[in-house]
Every structure is written in structure tokens, then in C-alpha cells.
Scaffold this active site. Sequence first.
Site, PDB file in Angstrom:
ATOM      1  N   ARG A   1       0.316 -34.798   2.008  1.00 10.86           N
ATOM      2  CA  ARG A   1       0.807 -33.293   2.114  1.00 10.86           C
ATOM      3  C   ARG A   1       0.192 -32.392   0.849  1.00 10.86           C
ATOM      4  NH1 ARG A   1       0.238 -29.901   4.821  1.00 10.86           N
ATOM      5  NH2 ARG A   1       0.446 -31.419   6.284  1.00 10.86           N
TER       6      ARG A   1
ATOM      7  N   LYS B   1      -3.714  -9.965  -8.764  1.00  8.73           N
ATOM      8  CA  LYS B   1      -2.408 -10.338  -7.626  1.00  8.73           C
ATOM      9  C   LYS B   1      -2.774 -11.639  -7.170  1.00  8.73           C
ATOM     10  CE  LYS B   1      -1.637  -5.443  -6.496  1.00  8.73           C
ATOM     11  NZ  LYS B   1      -1.584  -4.514  -5.438  1.00  8.73           N
TER      12      LYS B   1
ATOM     13  N   LYS C   1      -4.565   1.899 -17.359  1.00  3.75           N
ATOM     14  CA  LYS C   1      -4.015   2.389 -15.996  1.00  3.75           C
ATOM     15  C   LYS C   1      -3.178   3.655 -16.360  1.00  3.75           C
ATOM     16  CE  LYS C   1      -3.503  -0.564 -12.599  1.00  3.75           C
ATOM     17  NZ  LYS C   1      -3.196  -1.816 -12.007  1.00  3.75           N
TER      18      LYS C   1
ATOM     19  N   GLU D   1      -8.660   3.600 -15.166  1.00  2.36           N
ATOM     20  CA  GLU D   1      -8.556   3.918 -13.727  1.00  2.36           C
ATOM     21  C   GLU D   1      -8.392   5.527 -13.649  1.00  2.36           C
ATOM     22  OE1 GLU D   1      -5.136   1.980 -12.119  1.00  2.36           O
ATOM     23  OE2 GLU D   1      -4.844   3.674 -10.884  1.00  2.36           O
TER      24      GLU D   1
ATOM     25  N   ASP E   1      -8.946   4.106  -7.706  1.00  3.07           N
ATOM     26  CA  ASP E   1      -8.066   3.337  -7.013  1.00  3.07           C
ATOM     27  C   ASP E   1      -7.496   4.222  -5.866  1.00  3.07           C
ATOM     28  OD1 ASP E   1      -6.214   1.221  -6.272  1.00  3.07           O
ATOM     29  OD2 ASP E   1      -4.533   2.242  -7.481  1.00  3.07           O
TER      30      ASP E   1
END
Lengths: 284, 284, 284, 284, 284, 284
Positions: free
Chosen positions: A104, A139, A171, A201, A222
Amino acid sequence: MSHPPTLPPSSTWCPLVELALAEDLGPGDVTTQITIPPDATGRARIESRQEMVVCGVPVVCEVFRQIDPGLEVKVDASEGATPGPGVAIVSLSGSVRSILEGERTALNFLARMSGIATFTRRFVAAVEGTGTQIVDTRKTLPGWRMLDKYAVAVGGGANHRIGLFDGILLKDNHISAAGGVGPAVAAARARAPANLRIQVEVESLAEARAACDAGADFLLLDNRSPEEIRTIREALGDGVLLEASGGVDLDSVRAYAESGVQRVSIGALTHSAPGVDVALEIQP
Amino acid sequence: MSHPPTLPPSSTWCPLVELALAEDLGPGDVTTQITIPPDATGRARIESRQEMVVCGVPVVCEVFRQIDPGLEVKVDASEGATPGPGVAIVSLSGSVRSILEGERTALNFLARMSGIATFTRRFVAAVEGTGTQIVDTRKTLPGWRMLDKYAVAVGGGANHRIGLFDGILLKDNHISAAGGVGPAVAAARARAPANLRIQVEVESLAEARAACDAGADFLLLDNRSPEEIRTIREALGDGVLLEASGGVDLDSVRAYAESGVQRVSIGALTHSAPGVDVALEIQP
Amino acid sequence: MSHPPTLPPSSTWCPLVELALAEDLGPGDVTTQITIPPDATGRARIESRQEMVVCGVPVVCEVFRQIDPGLEVKVDASEGATPGPGVAIVSLSGSVRSILEGERTALNFLARMSGIATFTRRFVAAVEGTGTQIVDTRKTLPGWRMLDKYAVAVGGGANHRIGLFDGILLKDNHISAAGGVGPAVAAARARAPANLRIQVEVESLAEARAACDAGADFLLLDNRSPEEIRTIREALGDGVLLEASGGVDLDSVRAYAESGVQRVSIGALTHSAPGVDVALEIQP
Amino acid sequence: MSHPPTLPPSSTWCPLVELALAEDLGPGDVTTQITIPPDATGRARIESRQEMVVCGVPVVCEVFRQIDPGLEVKVDASEGATPGPGVAIVSLSGSVRSILEGERTALNFLARMSGIATFTRRFVAAVEGTGTQIVDTRKTLPGWRMLDKYAVAVGGGANHRIGLFDGILLKDNHISAAGGVGPAVAAARARAPANLRIQVEVESLAEARAACDAGADFLLLDNRSPEEIRTIREALGDGVLLEASGGVDLDSVRAYAESGVQRVSIGALTHSAPGVDVALEIQP
Amino acid sequence: MSHPPTLPPSSTWCPLVELALAEDLGPGDVTTQITIPPDATGRARIESRQEMVVCGVPVVCEVFRQIDPGLEVKVDASEGATPGPGVAIVSLSGSVRSILEGERTALNFLARMSGIATFTRRFVAAVEGTGTQIVDTRKTLPGWRMLDKYAVAVGGGANHRIGLFDGILLKDNHISAAGGVGPAVAAARARAPANLRIQVEVESLAEARAACDAGADFLLLDNRSPEEIRTIREALGDGVLLEASGGVDLDSVRAYAESGVQRVSIGALTHSAPGVDVALEIQP
Amino acid sequence: MSHPPTLPPSSTWCPLVELALAEDLGPGDVTTQITIPPDATGRARIESRQEMVVCGVPVVCEVFRQIDPGLEVKVDASEGATPGPGVAIVSLSGSVRSILEGERTALNFLARMSGIATFTRRFVAAVEGTGTQIVDTRKTLPGWRMLDKYAVAVGGGANHRIGLFDGILLKDNHISAAGGVGPAVAAARARAPANLRIQVEVESLAEARAACDAGADFLLLDNRSPEEIRTIREALGDGVLLEASGGVDLDSVRAYAESGVQRVSIGALTHSAPGVDVALEIQP
């Protein structure tokens, strides 16, 4: 011309394998102990159940090595291979108990890593011919940074910075603390380590211009539409590296790729890639 | 009547938080160091961007505690809360550098855990009124077993065994090694620890009968249709606990719930739950 | 305008403190146990015995915290302070046993870290007014990378890349594997992560030109004389970042600084800085 | 007649090797990955660049073993060997990437350990024929206690106690807490473990006599001149073991050795030994 | 005049507490979770069920601290106290779940440590007035060295060397390798660290004389009768430290103590001390 | 028909071996270093000194493997063997230093584990023919849970739950919190994981009936006499599993076994088993 993706140093992911085995196996596999004789030996293979980009085979090998160094583990499909369903990926031979104890955990690693590679490959295919890179983000799943990014690379994507330490990305919060794009970039250039480029950004052409004027190395656009990006690209010329991000999916990615950016970064590669279907079969 | 889900002992998940911070922060957050003064303080809040079942707030708190014990962390939404978009979940006050260093790791934990809870709640809602439990599997993300299972519980599901050590489940490989369902169950009963029930995977009514006759405590019906399950239920009567599994989705889960099983186990709860959208906003 | 140097994340150096205490204290301080009553309390101070740049006070605090959280530790000299001899750096109050158990380990940290900061400051002073940065290397003591580099920063130097992961530096072996400076830089540009600049070690003006033509971001001139460097600078113009290294000492550093480089990197900052003289005195 | 120095148990220094590789290699060697093909193999050797006492070869081997167990590592110079410049110490054969990834860490260990051994050997040579031992102190680099003391032994020195746990040394603070040398020694004798001798730091002949009368096993004469020591030796006779310490350097060490002490302990052996010059060369 | 025994540094035993909680609590206390509401609070006390020497209270406190820092833990009996049955040792107040989760681990520590202290005290009482010390050995439970030796000290015994590193004891195998007692001791004296005494195991008066002549610091007489020991003592005079060992029990220990040895070492103190009876009672 | 006991996963006990070696060997075995040449080789064997049930041989092998992978270790007696005195259990060949460094730790493990197995076997023999199982408890030595329980199994006993996580046992505190046996069992049934049986401690026939009526899976009769138990058995019939516990010793165990319980659990198996006598002999 590119080298194949490099498996990260084992010290960055072997602890995760240890955690994974500890949480599943704990003090022992009761079912196996009461049904499988300790000296039973056999063969098994891990195989694909769907079309996929194979990724994670070295991790599968490590899982079984930690359980039982005496197991014979044969690699049938190399990293990045693209089998259809029913194809052998890894073959195992030895203690049946050991095979079942690792099943597993090995499959869980393989399903996620191949899932990311397979999902990434679809984005890469969608932009084929444009020269645009598909890039990951931070992320990733906590604890999985290096494996997630490696899987993106196996799928044909490129890696953004690994973490907060090997790349500079200004950012919104950094910019507002510094009093605007221009001052922020200027401050960063004054203090940044020489080995790191400065990415910023920006939310508009005006900000983009301010960033370039202050010496930014590349820009992150973005949540801009492909049209907005095209406008910015045309205004700035080809000399600056542009990256688009923000809710890009398989339907929209090509429009972004054709808008003039060199890179499109996509969080979903690692936070939303569906696992692939893989299984372990005991051989008769 | 049920107690709220119990957060697992911290020793089972704090090492994952440490891994996660190490991989993201490593030797330090360069961008923050060059743009944010070391003594800058401020406030921020983590908020929902969609409807969701909140899960993972104690992990978020631990992330920030490991980064900076001096940060003030206020919990705005309790585990299991169901805010709409734009609602505060956690409020932070203190060093801006510390807030920004923990932002991504905290959000990554919260997005996945709330994602699992939210996805589970949809299955639970789909079977409302039937009395059937939605149950997880061992198809969790390696390293995340305890957090994944906790998130299922917060979403209203029940936990299957934690690992190989706290439950007995005889599957195909165990059964064939023992020479069939009957002998497998008999052998298991003779050797199993007294504190553990014996669950058996069966593929037909005949096997189900053999399992019950040999003393199985409950049955797993894998990849059977609701109709097949209903037949087995009627043949066996109400005395045996039945669990269905295998490719159950939101469309089909109610049919399974109404087929007479007490439990439906769903791997997708933990291997395919989409992350929810959460964000950290610096407060003006 | 620069922020004060940031103490690295504690996860990067607290394990070293643990190792250090374990190796010195082991199962216990026998001398103290047989001569100092367990309930004896007192005060002590750590003080300078020479002119120095103070560095390592937070590490000293952590040493005593690990030994005895009940000790009261007062910081008298901040990082980067430049006391003469006999000045208090840290004051301690509490269990005499605890003070004596931590004494040697605390002093060993403080002596090395302040030693590096003090030594660096001498180089920084030697190039004052030239605008040239004094930069460290990877010739740090194994296990001490982050503390060594932090001490350089406290001494007024700048940090080169932290490790192999956050900077690209093509050296002789990389270059010869690629077939020369030009091809090496070209290959690196094609494959390098976008967030990292590309530095190249060159041995002649011809190589420097080839590197620049192929797109190198900055150059390392190793073991070149100030005169050679000046020639290269004049030939290349001001547009390229130059770094000199190789056997630079306090006598020669200014000549290098005035040769036209922006940075001079010096391994001796971390592999040969003399420890400073510090002592702990029990107060009457 | 003496055995060669014993390398400390690997559990006491392998964690330092792990820390060292983690801090340098982290998530991976970017430069090598973009310039060296993954399957490139080659040979390299680590060689001396100056006259030196070799020390640390087993640590070098462990560094490369942790990086790549497949590398072939051949030891060319044994511990304690004294090559001139240009002599091979270790030869490597295998993956070029692995060789380059371990280069700096291996050299950093070797340079420091050989540096200590080389520096110690100079002190040992300076007292040749006197029968006096050169002894280290606890002024080692935090985390390096066992390697530092081993390097002193390889250089021909002797080891003082390893830490606070395997030797008793009554210093000023212990003595004043006990009310003087005599009472301190008496108290120590009453409570000390039988397996440990009692050493006392004394500042005058009177204190030395008090210590001996109270049963001290040996004396530490800190910051006394050779003349003072000779006086004490003559007054006490030959029956007591004497150790001198305090600012002894290569110029003064022989005078101390001839003053009648059996041991001279020197902190500089481990806190100020210059690193030796060693390099890794890829073989054509 | 003696200080109370010093609890070993927490780094030497806290890992054992972590192991102990991990093995008992693992992923969680199921029984408590299904029967005790998460917010239930209460009081409990740990109390003696027999006459005993209390030992291990700080370890009990650490157990509960690791489980729940919010528990209020009050120490009712100090280390070395000798309550009769039914006396409170530790009082707890707070979460009932936390109390029940730590109960068994806390009691297991307390029962063994108090058991060793109680058993040791009986030996100490048996030799009262003779001036002979009762001493432990290295026959401690693996992982428990420091706690076992601390418990002996709390019971009034003395500690032999902690391990192989802080004492020299030449036993049969060392002696035969060196060619006899005399050569063995001579070799040891030539090479032993100055801070350690040299103890030798001897089997006859002749060996004892040889050991003393060669400069042994003290002798171990293993498996000799009190009469043999008396003969050796008389032959050697009072100047040498003698230790008896080998199958000494409560019946025979006084005869040994009166035979002229300063120390009797007894493995049974740590390998055979019966646990004492302690219990945790929830208060109404 | 039963499989031989399964050695627990190495991850559950290798950390204890590491702790044990660290505490005994620490920075090194001084005696061996000063008396045994580093290149001395020899042979040794570990042998029994009494009748015993052998247990712990794999742990002994691991001890020597951690010290010196080059030692040749031959297993002469398998787990569960019952030699008389003077029989070889393990034979060693290689470095004499390595053999002596591991001797005490290896023997300490073997003596305890074989001690538990030997003690358990006596209880098992005492109930021979009754069909009653001898079962352990959670009164194991902290850190030793898995090894203690394994040793019980090697001695012929059965294992109760491993910890708090793999079995449900409602004891007095749980019952009183729930308002009595009936409500406690009912609450437990409503919330317990399906894979775990529910055991309840009862103090009278009335409680036993209440437990059975509420759906308890089996009962624990603590501190009841054999006569009381027989009465309960007769009243309840054969359908319910009964376990007796509480102060059972070798004299009384058969009476309990014949009273109608299926299991007798005995804390003394692990908290009071005397160590067996084993020794390591260097072979001539």
C-alpha cells in the site's frame, strides 16, 4: 539536450518514506502474520491500470528496501516511460509477507508521483511548439516538496524556486511594505545576494515598467488575461522574462503560452493532480 | 452523541510540520529579509475563498508556533465550521517576517485538510438519513495518514483501521495463500489477537456464506453493484456487518447506502479530494 | 540602509547546539556535582578580554536555555557591538551548577563566531571607501555553514551562495566537462533555473569574453593579480559583475578592491579566523 | 609501544557528516546538474598542497559513502602520514556528479583535521626528548569534540578528559564555592566516583601543597611561568603529576616541558590550528 | 554531607520517555476517546501501595508534560522519601483524557525506578555501620543506564562507572590479551588517560600483589568468598581500594562488607529489583 | 499450527539498540583501547549458564552489526530453543575490540528477553492441557514494549493489545465516567471503530451480565477468585470470552485456568521476570 530530471538527494525524501512506513506498518501487519507463513516466498508485480507517465520508481524501491533488504526488486519501467494499462512497472521476488507489508505504501507513492507527472505532461503537450515552459509553484503537499517538484520535471515541466531560500519573488505584501514596485525592486537589488535573480509580481503595465526600470530580472503576471499579457509583452519588448500564473487550466494554457510569456506556472500541477491507478498483483 | 473528532497525538504529525518548514524555509526567506525590516509588525488573517468545511486549524497554529513563538495566533473558526467565502479562519498579529515565512506552509496544510473534510461532507450529505457510514481507506498520502484520517472525521466520515496493525482485513492474496475463504477465516480466528475483529473481502454470496460460517466478524464487498450487495444482504440477514467499496462516487454512493451495507469506504476521500481555496491577507 | 543580519532559522543551528552539549556534558558534570550544592545560586557574566566584534549572543542564550530554562539570561551587548576588553556581553543569574555546565560550550560558540566577525571587520575596514564587498566562501567548518555565514554578515561582509543549491558557479571541472567556457555557459543558460544567476570562473581575458558573450551573469577571477584584473575590467567595461578570489589577505585586499571588482571572496574568513578571547566570571 | 589513535565510534561523528552534507548539498547541486551528464564517470584524487600530517581520511570516505555508495574510494595515505605537497591522499572513481557534490565537504573536513594534527605535531616536535606530553583541552569547536581530540592524538598529542563526565577538574569557581583548595579537594574525595582521579587548578605553591595534603591526584598550573613551575616541582618532589597550561605557544612550550611538568595542555591546538591546503583534482 | 543524587541531564532520558509514549499511545487511546468527553476534567493521584523508596517523580512529571502541558502536576513525595502504603506521590489535575493516556507509562517508570531504589536501600541497610558502599554495575536495562544508576543513588548506593568511557576496568579478557596481570596493568598505566584510575579484576592474592606492584589504583575481587577477601586485605594492608562482586545477596552482603572491602558491587540492583506497587486513582 | 512469533519491525526496536550502545560505549571503550591492539582478532561465543528459553538472538546480532559490520556472527540457537547450561547461543569471529565493546549490551538484551521467555514458559507449562492462554499486559518496561511482548510470544504466551491504539478495554475510570457498565458499553459500541472488539472489566456477576447485555465482546475479571470466576462462567454460559487477571502466580495459575476463562493475563511476565544467566567467552 536536457538531462533527465535528477532524483533529489535521498536525505530530502527518505525521512518521508520512514514516516510513511511507520504510520502504516507500526508494530506490524497483523493480517499477514496470521495468514501468511513466515517462510512463504513468491513473486509480484506492480503494474499500470491506465495510460500514465511513470514516476516514483526509485521511491518504490526504497520502500521495499526499508522493509526487507532481501527482496529482489526489478525495475521494468523507467522514470518518464508512458505505458498503457496493464504494463509492469516493478517486479518483486521474495518474502510474501514483505511484499504485502509494503504494497500500500509503495502504491500510494507511485500513484501520486505518477499522477503529477501525467498531469504535467498534459499541460506540456497543450503548449507544444510554443516554446513556453510549464512551471510548478510552492503549492506542493507539505513534506513532499522535493518529490512533487521532481515529478513535475519527469512530466516535462520546469521547476520554479525550490523554496523561500533559492529565489527572490517580490509579491504584493513585500511591495506594499516597501512603498511600491519601484522602491521595492530598488531595495531588493541593493540587498539581494548576487547569485539570485529578482522576480516581481506586477498587476499592470505601469507596474511592469516600474519594475523593469528599477532593475527587475523577470516579472510574474498573476491573474492577467492573455490579452493583457500580450499588451505588456508588446510594450516591454522581448528583453524581459515574463511568467503568467493564476487559475490556468488545460483549456486556457495554450492561450497563455501564445501570449508572449516564457513560462506559465500552475499550482494545480501539485495541489490537484489526480492520482493514477496502479496495482500490485501476486504472480501465480 | 458522538464526541468531536480527536486531533491525533502531536507526535504523529509534528514531524511532518518540521519537514514542511524545513523544505520551504530552509536556510531562510531571502525575499522577506531584503524587503521587510526585522522589526516590522502587523496583522494578517487567513480566510476562506469558497464554501468549505474548516479543518487543520491546530496544524496552522503549530506551523506559526514553530516559526515564531512570539506571534499571537487567534482561532476564528473551529474545526468543522462551514463558512462561506471571505470568512476569517485564523488571525495573526506580530512580526511581518514571521507571518510571511509561514504563509505558504500554513495554507498548504489548511487547503488539503479542509479539502478532505469538505469532500467527505459531500458524501456524508449524499447518504443522509440512510444510517450508512462513509469510511476512509489506507489510500492516504504517505506521511499524512493521521491528518488525512482526522480530516475525514471532521468531515463527518468514520475511520477504517489506521494501519496494518489495528485491524484485520483478509484480502485476495491472504485468502489464496490460505486456500480459500473458509480456511483463511478459520486460520485467522485461531491466531488473531482477541482484541481485533476479522474482516474479509468476498466476491460472491458463496464466499460471503463461507466467511460467515467460519466466523468472520464483517465483510468487505469490493467492486460489487448495489444489486449484488442487496442480494447478499437479504441472503445473510441483518446479523453481519457489511462494507461496500470500489469506485464509489458522489453519483453512486446513495445507491450503495440503500443497498443494505452499514459502511461505504471510499479511497477518493483522501487520494482525490480537491484542495480548497484559502488565502492569507495582510491587514492594513 | 541595510537591515541588520538575520539570525538563520533555529532549525539550521539548534541541532549543532544539541550536539555540542551532548559531547561536553554527556551523562553529567561530575566536578560540579561533587563540589557545588544543587541549590546554590549565583550570578555570572560573560565578558570580552580583547577588542572584538560581538557575534553569537543568541546562540549563547540557546545553550543556557537548553541546559536550564530557569536561568535568567540578560543580553548586555548586541550583535555587532564592538567593545574593548572587560565589557559584559551576557549576564546570567540562577543555578551555579547550570552556569558552570554551560560555560565552556557557550564560550566556544562565542569565541568562534565573534572571531569570524572580528576578522571580517578588519577586511571590511581595509577596503573602506572602495565600494567593494568582502564575501565569504563555502570553506566553512562542516556543520557550521549557517553560523559561519551569519558571523561574516555581522562583521560587515556579504554572503556568497549558501550551498550548492542556491547559486550556480561553473568551475574548471564543469567547464572542461562541457568543452570550454563558451559551451559551458551556453549549456548552463539553457538548463539553469530562472531564479539563479550564472557565475563562471575564468582564467584569462579570452575566457572572460567568451563567458560574457555566452551570457554569463558574473565572473569569478581566481588567483589573478590586481593588475590582471584591472586589464580584464577595462577590456570588459563596467557592465559585468566581477569577483576576485584566491589567497587574498589583509595586506593585498585593498589592491584587489581597487582593481575594479565588485566583490572579493576570502575563504580565510571562515577557515582561518582566530578565536577571540572571552571568559565567564562568577560574580561575587 | 602505543597503539595508533582509535577513530571515535561512528555514532559520535556521523551526525556531523550528515549535518555538513545537508547544509552544503541541500536540495541538490544545481551547477553539476546543469553541466555534468548524469552518467558521466571519471576519476579524481584528493592531494596535499603542503607538508602536513594527514588526518580525517575515514571521515572523507564516509562523506562520499553518504553521497554515493557506488563510488570507489581508495585510501592512498594513512592517518598520521606526513606527505610533502602534491601527494595523493584519497583516490576516487565513479560518477563525476557524486565526486563534485562531495568535494567541498570532504576537503573542509580534511583541511581542519589535518590542520590540527599538523599543528599538534609541531608542538610535539618542540618538546622532543623531554618526555612531556602535549595535551588538548575542551576548547574544541562545538560539535567537533571527538574529531578534534582524535586529530590531536593523530598529531602525537594526548587527550585530556573528553568532557565534563570523564574527569574531575576543580577550578577557581569550584574551589571558592567550597571555601578553599583544601576543603574543595577533601569534599571531592569524599564524593567523587572511585574510577576518576581528581585534578585541581592551583595558583601558588601554598595551594599546591594544600591540594596534595588533601589528596589531589594531580595539579593544573594555569598561567604560571616555567620558573614558578620549577619551584613548585622542586618543593613537591616527583610524586605528583603536574600539568601546565595558559597561553603556551611554540616558542615557549619547550621551557614549560623542561620545567618539570609531565603535561602541557594547549587550547590553541583545537581553537587556532590553521587549516592545511588540500585539493581535489579531476584526473584526465 | 553528601549532596542528594543529581537527576541525569534530560537529554539522556527524555528520548526514552518519547519512545515509551510512542509505543503505548501510538496513534491514540481509543478507549478514552470513545468513553471520556474531550472536555472532561478531574483530579487524580498516584499513590504507593506498599512501603517503598520513592524514585522517578521527575520522570512521571515529564511523561504528563509530553502528553499535555496543560495538566497541573503537583509533587507530593520527594525523591528518596519512604512512604508506607496509601500515600500520595503525585497529584494531577486537568483533562481526564490526558491523565488516563499517561497513566500506564507513568506508573511503569515509577514502579521500576522506585523498585531499584527500594531494593538498593535494603542492601544499604544491611551493611549499615560498616562504612562499605553498595555499588551498581553495567548490568542495567538497555536504554535505562542513566535512570537505573540514578535510582541506585536515590536508594543510597554509589555508582560504578557510567559506561565503558569513564572508567578503566581490566577484566580477564584484557589481562590474557596482555599476558598477565602485571603486564596488563603496566601497559594500561602507560596508555591510560590521566584522569582515569585503573581498576583490575584479580582472582588470587598473587594476582592482587602483581596488580598493586604494577600500579593498579584499585582491585575488583570477583566471586571470592569473604574469607578469601579478608586474607587479601590483610596481606595488602589498607592502602589499596578493594571491591567485591559476584552473586552477593541480602544474606551475604554484610559478611562481604565486614571482610575489609570498601565497595560491594551488585548486578542484581538493576537487573533483578522487583517493581514496587503503585497506582493511579481518579479522585471523586 | 501456529506460526512462530514474528520479530517486530526493526524500526520499533533498533532505536533502543542505538540508545543502549550510546549509553554504554559513548565516546569509546577506554579499557579496550589501552589493552587490546586494534588489529587483534579472535573468536568468542555467547552461551547459556542455566536452563532457559532462548530469546533475543536477532537483537544480539543487531548490537554487533551496529558496532562492527565486519564481525562474523553465527547463530547457534534459534529463538525458542531450550538449552541447558553451557550451550552456545551465538558465535562471534573478528575484531576482539568489537567483541568486547558489544559484550555487555548484547548480554543485557539477551538476559532480559530470554528471562521473559523462560518465565512465560513456566506459566504456559503450568496450564498445559487446559486450553487456557497465558497473556501479557501493558506493564512492560518503558521503551521495551515490542521486545517484551515478542519475548512473551517466544515463551508460548499470547499478546494482549500492543498499546492503547489497537484494543478497547473499558476499565473502572471509563465506566464511572459513563455512568455504569451498561451505559459505558453501549456508548463504546456506538462509537468504537468497527475493527476493534470491546473488552470490559467487570467486578461482579451483575456487571458481567450488564456488559454482555450491552454488547461487550469479552470480559476482564480482575482480582476475582477462581471460584467467583467459575460462578460467572456458569451463569453466562460458554458464549462469552473471559479473561482473568490480578496477582496470578505460578501457584495459582492452574486454578484460574481451570475456572473457565480462556485467558489469564499476568503483568509479572514482563515486570518481574528474572533475567537469565548468559555469558560471553573469548575462545582460546
